[in-house]
Design a protein around this motif. Sequence first.
Motif, PDB file in Angstrom:
ATOM      1  N   PRO A  81       0.493  -1.794   0.274  1.00  0.00           N
ATOM      2  CA  PRO A  81       0.360   0.332   0.092  1.00  0.00           C
ATOM      3  C   PRO A  81       1.207   1.134   0.239  1.00  0.00           C
ATOM      4  O   PRO A  81       1.485   1.314   0.250  1.00  0.00           O
ATOM      5  CB  PRO A  81      -0.673   0.081   1.478  1.00  0.00           C
ATOM      6  N   SER A  82       0.482   2.510  -0.152  1.00  0.00           N
ATOM      7  CA  SER A  82       0.939   3.685  -0.060  1.00  0.00           C
ATOM      8  C   SER A  82       1.351   3.773   1.329  1.00  0.00           C
ATOM      9  O   SER A  82       0.573   3.412   2.050  1.00  0.00           O
ATOM     10  CB  SER A  82       0.303   5.063  -0.944  1.00  0.00           C
ATOM     11  N   SER A 138      -6.327  14.779   8.534  1.00  0.00           N
ATOM     12  CA  SER A 138      -6.826  13.880   7.018  1.00  0.00           C
ATOM     13  C   SER A 138      -6.193  13.317   6.145  1.00  0.00           C
ATOM     14  O   SER A 138      -6.420  12.618   4.940  1.00  0.00           O
ATOM     15  CB  SER A 138      -6.187  15.424   6.216  1.00  0.00           C
ATOM     16  N   LEU A 139      -4.800  13.120   5.993  1.00  0.00           N
ATOM     17  CA  LEU A 139      -3.688  12.174   5.612  1.00  0.00           C
ATOM     18  C   LEU A 139      -4.153  10.510   5.695  1.00  0.00           C
ATOM     19  O   LEU A 139      -4.009  10.418   5.243  1.00  0.00           O
ATOM     20  CB  LEU A 139      -2.243  12.235   6.101  1.00  0.00           C
ATOM     21  N   LEU A 140      -4.932  10.149   6.785  1.00  0.00           N
ATOM     22  CA  LEU A 140      -4.980   9.399   7.936  1.00  0.00           C
ATOM     23  C   LEU A 140      -5.788   8.875   7.120  1.00  0.00           C
ATOM     24  O   LEU A 140      -6.333   7.418   6.561  1.00  0.00           O
ATOM     25  CB  LEU A 140      -4.870   9.159   9.433  1.00  0.00           C
ATOM     26  N   HIS A 141      -6.608   9.668   7.124  1.00  0.00           N
ATOM     27  CA  HIS A 141      -8.410   9.671   6.115  1.00  0.00           C
ATOM     28  C   HIS A 141      -7.911   8.870   5.329  1.00  0.00           C
ATOM     29  O   HIS A 141      -8.658   8.064   4.517  1.00  0.00           O
ATOM     30  CB  HIS A 141      -9.110  10.825   6.530  1.00  0.00           C
ATOM     31  N   GLU A 142      -7.735   9.696   3.859  1.00  0.00           N
ATOM     32  CA  GLU A 142      -7.355   9.750   2.766  1.00  0.00           C
ATOM     33  C   GLU A 142      -6.156   8.032   2.356  1.00  0.00           C
ATOM     34  O   GLU A 142      -7.150   6.870   2.145  1.00  0.00           O
ATOM     35  CB  GLU A 142      -6.325  10.552   2.726  1.00  0.00           C
ATOM     36  N   ILE A 143      -5.620   7.878   3.161  1.00  0.00           N
ATOM     37  CA  ILE A 143      -4.872   6.893   2.994  1.00  0.00           C
ATOM     38  C   ILE A 143      -5.848   5.650   3.563  1.00  0.00           C
ATOM     39  O   ILE A 143      -6.212   4.357   3.130  1.00  0.00           O
ATOM     40  CB  ILE A 143      -3.367   6.581   4.115  1.00  0.00           C
ATOM     41  N   GLU A 144      -6.625   5.707   4.301  1.00  0.00           N
ATOM     42  CA  GLU A 144      -7.550   4.605   4.598  1.00  0.00           C
ATOM     43  C   GLU A 144      -8.258   4.644   3.220  1.00  0.00           C
ATOM     44  O   GLU A 144      -9.066   3.128   2.730  1.00  0.00           O
ATOM     45  CB  GLU A 144      -7.986   4.906   6.108  1.00  0.00           C
TER      46      GLU A 144
END
Length: 227
Positions: free
Chosen positions: A15-16, A177-183
């Motif tokens: 994953p990214s 926001s990054l954690l949300h994007e990644i999920e």
Amino acid sequence: MTTIGSVPVLTLDGPSGSGKGTIARAVADRLGWHMLDSGAIYRAVGHAVGARGIDPTDADAVARCAAGLAITFRDPGDGGDTRVLADGADVTDAIRTEAAGAAASAIAALPEVRKALVDKQLAFRRPPGLVADGRDMGTVIFPDAPFKVFLTASAAERAERRYKQLKAKGLDVTLASLLHEIELRDARDASRTVAPLRPAADAVVLDTTGQPIPAVVARVLAVVHKA
Ligand code: C5P
């Protein structure tokens, strides 16, 4: 004459934010092998689609754009980042934004687009060897690769790594926001019907959470050298 099938390939999927890009570069340098950053190919197509005003949900139009786009990588020769060129234009910085990542992920879910990009990716398999970084390198593009690694890391750590990278570039982002994007991106990449993100049955799965880069590089090199 060397046949393509005899050129060794190390596939590095995951994953990214799992550290694939950094690890792939370091491992390719150590082995003296070529490198394929397949994510950059999807990103370049996503970028071209946006720039040309193509409807990103029109699978045939996006696939035509993908098939016709000349994507090349150029080593700047000064130790800096590999430059990505699309039809001759340098798109390296433009394709690294969060928006470009989301655009790439959306067009990557279209089977027609993935099909249009297969030959472009296979062409990177040249002597003395290839390190192929992506999502489906070991499962779809190079199923016969003799070396396969799947890198993982917790979503929290991947968000943290991305946060540091983007902050270092002076971008204004929040960890939440990054954690949300990644999920969201993980869920989309894992649940798509074509080439979902999963380890190949014969891949070595390495969890990089809490591991320094040199330790991960050593573990990946061991997969090649053990054979
Ligand atoms: O690896 P990177 O984050 O640059 O990839 C961007 C997006 O391209 C991923 O989120 C994924 O949706 C897509 N991709 C893919 N197959 C690959 C490489 C990338 O679907 N082999």
